[in-house]
Design a protein around this motif. Structure first.
Motif, PDB file in Angstrom:
ATOM      1  N   GLN A   1       4.556 -13.462   8.314  1.00  0.00           N
ATOM      2  CA  GLN A   1       4.002 -12.452   7.408  1.00  0.00           C
ATOM      3  C   GLN A   1       4.393 -12.785   5.975  1.00  0.00           C
ATOM      4  N   VAL A   2       3.540 -12.348   5.040  1.00  0.00           N
ATOM      5  CA  VAL A   2       3.889 -12.538   3.640  1.00  0.00           C
ATOM      6  C   VAL A   2       4.550 -11.259   3.140  1.00  0.00           C
ATOM      7  N   TYR A   3       5.644 -11.414   2.453  1.00  0.00           N
ATOM      8  CA  TYR A   3       6.393 -10.284   1.916  1.00  0.00           C
ATOM      9  C   TYR A   3       6.299 -10.291   0.391  1.00  0.00           C
TER      10      TYR A   3
ATOM     11  N   ARG B   1       0.959   0.197  -3.800  1.00  0.00           N
ATOM     12  CA  ARG B   1       1.479   0.044  -2.430  1.00  0.00           C
ATOM     13  C   ARG B   1       2.916  -0.416  -2.571  1.00  0.00           C
ATOM     14  N   PRO B   2       3.795  -0.023  -1.654  1.00  0.00           N
ATOM     15  CA  PRO B   2       5.204  -0.418  -1.827  1.00  0.00           C
ATOM     16  C   PRO B   2       5.393  -1.931  -1.790  1.00  0.00           C
ATOM     17  N   TYR B   3       6.501  -2.376  -2.382  1.00  0.00           N
ATOM     18  CA  TYR B   3       6.921  -3.770  -2.259  1.00  0.00           C
ATOM     19  C   TYR B   3       7.758  -3.917  -0.992  1.00  0.00           C
ATOM     20  N   ASP B   4       8.005  -5.191  -0.638  1.00  0.00           N
ATOM     21  CA  ASP B   4       8.890  -5.458   0.494  1.00  0.00           C
ATOM     22  C   ASP B   4      10.286  -5.831   0.034  1.00  0.00           C
TER      23      ASP B   4
ATOM     24  N   VAL C   1      -3.740 -12.776  -0.004  1.00  0.00           N
ATOM     25  CA  VAL C   1      -2.916 -13.457   0.996  1.00  0.00           C
ATOM     26  C   VAL C   1      -3.397 -14.898   1.092  1.00  0.00           C
TER      27      VAL C   1
END
Lengths: 650, 299
Positions: free
Chosen positions: A60-62, A109-112, A464
């Motif tokens: 997954q990309v964070y 949207r939140p960050y990771d 992405v």
């Protein structure tokens, strides 16, 4: 008992003790943080029957920002940032906040993950002034700054300018003995906030700081990011530019940290575009030519470069890449960071990432090691504690330019002798983001991904992008459904940031690329590969190749260019529609001109269709008319870390 | 009588007591005005060790001889300044110092029972009182098929409806081969709102929540185009049994208990003081809130 019995008894006891020892002696245990970061061969082909066992590749990309300032930075705190690291983390996690100017704000949207990277120089200054830390306010300069801070407004900004002036001379106005007394409690604050907000599996808060060497206003800054938590990072204080102006001393401090604590740390340079030709100069800070050891040290500690941020984009520029029609993007080519010294054409090759990657190949040919073998990542460098990179949600590079009428025309840096070098707030970009391909959302996994350069830089949106380079990929492989495609990519090739070497006879590198638009953003125009290589004469060359593009545009047979995609931007209403471009592009490309004897690199660039700039949104919101030179549209993009090719292991 | 007194005066003990008292009296009256004797400052080897150690931790090497000499000088200066400051009563007006000492005192005297071990009943009661803190996030498991508008143009919606009819007919159609490719998984298992938004955009979780469970439905719009969705299961944020969240409940219970105890200790501390607040006129509202005396002339 007799002698014989005695000896037998001793032997018996010895045997029993030996057995017990072997059975119950304490074994060395390994803690998670002691597991070394995987090296280059992190994906081993396994002998397991089960195809799912030992799966260790990124899934997954964070998303995150590795370059954000809070009120703990001496400049942010002095020009109105009232929010601290906890607020920065809360905002990054998606909570609604009141900005320093009292406006409600929330991320799209939140960050990771997030790195709060406050300046090491005068770390925590405004907090110290507010709390009247005796070590600081009992010095003459400290007293003066405290008064200015309390007064606010112009007085506070005046003090800010004085602090910044110290950064250009590296002569602190506070006595040197006072600096650690300021740094210690501030660094403890940084660490505590990161630990409070680090939620493994949900959100990663990295501990970090910025080394802000700005002698003569040439930007040599680096953000320092730790893999570790409080236990290790508490053992040092941030290394500031007041300690030394020489990046080699910074790397020495980092090496000492690793040796002493067993931890890991990296430095990420930024704003090479404002470094006056210094960031990627061919000489060390001491003025010596590079040697192998220098190259190794630099390559070891500077694994990534922040290629796009608020104060301009550092990918490349038209003078260096005249045939690249997308090279003139968010350019800050006038002068260095405080508009002190003009940027000359001679400086440009040492100011830009694409050029530096090429220079790195040349250094490698001479030294055997590439000092500029860096991956790419984005960041904001915003000084509001709020990382806002969307045009419709842009809260400025500092609290004085949070949304308000007229913020577009406020000056940023001015040069009284040479006003041509002045920069203005309308030239600011919203900043970039870092997409990191990692296995899970933890400090270790994301840091390790940065270390192996499996990252890409965006100019603020979240497309992405995934690429694999290998020797035996074919266009058919591109069509595999996702899980198999990813597995094959890792099994038979390398992801972004990887290395290809020892070309099999007659084979050329082949690349499979998949790019998905930001689901809340603009469709994609095209996917490109940028190749840089050292030709037989030792000259560095570059080429931009359009791999795949939206719609049915045809490549012009004369120029080899694919026409521009057009624009749906309605400037008056600050809107656009996804009626051009494509949401998802996949492309396969093989290097027909490959020469296995020549060093090369390949990175992917993805370009979006045009969208309104933050200035366009401001103009609509505040009913402002802006001059023609203020940009109303922008084509956001992403750049991946390169995949390098080198002829063979020496 | 006189003879007894004379006898007493000849006692060595009495001489001793009288001389002693005289000396003490003299010292009490005059001592303060005498030029102060040099006070002693002792820097012990252990202190030098500590100074060097602290410095080394920051600089990752031991100090040189010159540096150590300088550091010890600083320590001495600091001690002198400190003593002089205390003698002048500077500590009384220093905000930072006051706060620090108050915190230290609080730390020393208030035992917040870190090791408090509540019973399971107490934890269960706490869990029931604060369900929102310990409930699971709503989770959705679903499959999706994507239709690319840019590839299908005008036919996209029609294609979606045809596909939907196709899927509703068969029970296990090879749905994974249908639709258009996308760099997003076609199956999500127990995805949170955050997972769904990050994959499909901000608006998608709301749309997903409206879809029926157990059959293909749609088409639903995302930033990418059209999707047909099969929601396999949807678990609303549900309360968890104590066994699953014991650690979290224990932490929260302890935090709440700490606050209760802090309040209790505050009351206890106050017991030894007679508190009197004179609120100024402009603070009459605060005075009312505080429940204290209203200032003179206030309504």
């Amino acid at each position: 008992m007799n002698k014989r019995t005695a000896w037998l008894s001793i032997l018996g006891v010895a045997v029993v003790v030996a057995v017990l020892w072997w059975r119950w002696a304490p074994r060395q245990t390994v803690a998670a943080q002691d597991v070394p970061t995987p090296g280059a061969g992190h994906f081993q082909k396994s002998n397991n029957y089960s195809p799912y066992a030992d799966r260790r590749f990124a899934t997954q990309v964070y998303w995150g920002d590795q370059h954000l300032h809070t009120s703990l930075s001496c400049d942010a705190g002095m020009v109105g940032d009232r929010l601290g690291p906890d607020d920065a983390y809360r905002f990054a996690r998606g909570q609604q906040l009141r900005s320093s100017t009292g406006q409600l704000v929330q991320l799209e949207r939140p960050y990771d993950w997030l790195v709060v990277s406050d300046h090491a120089e005068y770390l925590g200054m405004s907090t110290a002034l507010a709390d009247r830390l005796p070590a600081v306010v009992d010095t003459p300069k400290g007293k003066h700054w405290e008064a200015a801070f309390k007064k606010g407004g112009d007085a506070s900004i005046g003090a800010f300018h004085e602090m910044v002036a110290d950064l250009t001379t590296l002569k602190p106005s506070l006595p040197r003995a006072v600096l650690p007394k300021l740094a210690r409690p501030s660094w403890d604050l940084v660490i505590a906030a990161a630990e409070r907000n680090n939620k493994p599996g949900k959100f990663t808060a990295f501990i970090g700081y910025e080394w802000t060497q700005t002698i003569q206003a040439n930007n040599m800054h680096r953000v320092v990011v730790f893999r570790d938590g409080a236990d290790r990072t508490k053992q040092i204080l941030p290394f500031s530019a007041f300690d030394s102006a020489d990046p080699e001393d910074l790397w020495k401090h980092m090496a000492d940290y690793e040796a002493k604590t067993g931890g890991r740390v990296m430095a990420i340079p930024h704003n090479s575009n404002l470094s006056g030709g210094m960031m990627f100069a061919a000489k060390t800070w001491k003025g010596k030519p590079f040697d192998k050891q220098y190259a190794e040290t630099r390559a070891r500690f500077e694994r990534l470069v922040e290629a796009s941020q608020s104060k301009g984009d550092s990918e490349t520029t038209t003078l260096l890449s005249p045939t690249d029609e997308f090279a003139n993007f968010e350019r800050w080519d006038k002068a260095n960071i405080f508009s002190l010294i003009a940027t000359t054409p001679e400086m440009l090759p040492f100011n830009y990432c694409r050029s530096a990657l090429k220079l790195g190949l040349a250094h490698e040919a001479k030294l055997g090691v590439n000092p500029f073998k860096f991956g790419l990542i984005g960041g904001t460098d915003q000084h509001t504690s709020l990382s806002t990179t969307r045009a419709e949600n842009y809260f400025g590079v500092a609290s004085v330019v949070e949304p308000k009428p007229g913020r577009w025309k406020l000056p940023f840096q001015q040069n009284k002798e040479n006003p041509k070098l002045d920069t203005y707030n309308w030239e600011m970009a919203p900043g970039g983001l870092g997409g990191v391909w990692a296995r899970e959302n933890t400090r270790e996994a994301i840091w390790d991904a940065m270390e192996r350069k499996e990252t890409y830089c965006t100019t603020g949106t979240r497309p992405v992008v995934r690429v694999f380079g290998g020797w035996d990929f074919t266009a058919k492989d591109l069509g595999s459904p996702n899980p198999e495609w990813v597995e094959q990519g890792y099994a038979r090739g390398v992801p972004m940031g990887g290395d290809l070497t020892n070309a099999p006879k007659g084979k050329a590198p082949a690349f499979m690329i998949k790019a998905l638009c930001d689901p809340d953003g603009a469709f994609l125009d095209r996917v490109q590969i940028i190749k840089g290589w050292l030709d037989a004469k030792g000259e560095a060359k570059e080429e931009v190749i359009d791999v795949v593009w939206s719609g049915d545009r045809k490549r012009d047979p004369k120029t080899g260019k694919v026409p521009l995609v057009g624009s749906t931007v309605d400037v008056k209403n600050a809107t656009w529609t996804n009626t051009i471009g494509a949401p998802f592009l996949t492309g396969f490309w093989q290097d027909k001109d490959f020469d296995p004897a020549l060093h090369a690199f390949y990175y992917v660039r993805v370009i979006e269709i045009p969208t309104p700039t933050w200035l366009c949104y401001d103009a609509k919101r505040f009913g402002e008319k802006m001059p023609d030179y203020v940009p109303m549209t922008v084509t956001n993009r992403a750049y991946t870390s390169p995949i390098w090719y080198s002829p063979g292991a020496k | 009588m006189r003879r007894q007194l004379a006898a007493v005066c000849r006692e060595p003990l009495v001489h001793f007591l009288v001389i002693g008292a005289t000396l003490f009296l003299y010292w009490h009256l005059v001592g303060g005005r005498l030029p102060s004797q040099p006070q002693s400052i002792f820097i012990t080897p252990a202190q030098v060790e500590r100074i060097a150690h602290v410095w080394a931790k920051t600089h990752l090497r031991p100090p040189t001889a010159e540096e150590l000499a300088g550091l010890v000088e600083q320590e001495i200066d600091e001690e002198i300044l400190y003593r002089q400051a205390v003698a002048l009563g500077l500590d009384r007006d220093d905000l930072v110092l006051r706060r620090r000492l108050a915190t230290k005192m609080e730390f020393l005297t208030d035992d917040f029972a870190e090791a408090a071990n509540p019973t399971d009943d107490q934890l269960q009661a706490f869990l029931l009182q604060h369900p929102e803190k310990f409930s699971l996030e709503p989770l959705t498991s679903f499959s999706q098929i994507y239709l690319d508008r840019t590839k299908r143009g005008e036919r996209a919606l029609e294609d979606a409806e045809k596909l939907l009819a196709q899927l509703s007919g068969k029970s296990d159609a090879d749905w994974k081969t249908l639709g258009d490719p996308l760099l997003v998984p076609n199956e999500f298992s127990d995805a949170t709102t955050f997972d769904v938004a990050r994959a499909f955009g901000r608006e998608f979780p709301k749309k997903l929540a409206q879809l029926p469970v157990g059959r293909w439905s749609g088409p639903v719009e995302s930033g990418f185009g059209l999707h047909l969705v099969l929601v396999q299961s949807r678990s609303p944020g549900k309360a968890q049994p104590l066994a699953h969240v014991r650690e979290a409940v224990l932490n929260e219970w302890r935090a709440a208990r700490r606050q209760e105890l802090a309040a209790e200790f505050r009351q206890q501390r106050r017991a030894g003081f007679a508190v009197n607040v004179e609120w100024p006129d402009w603070a009459s509202e605060a005075a009312r809130v505080s429940g204290g005396k209203a200032p003179k002339g206030a309504p």
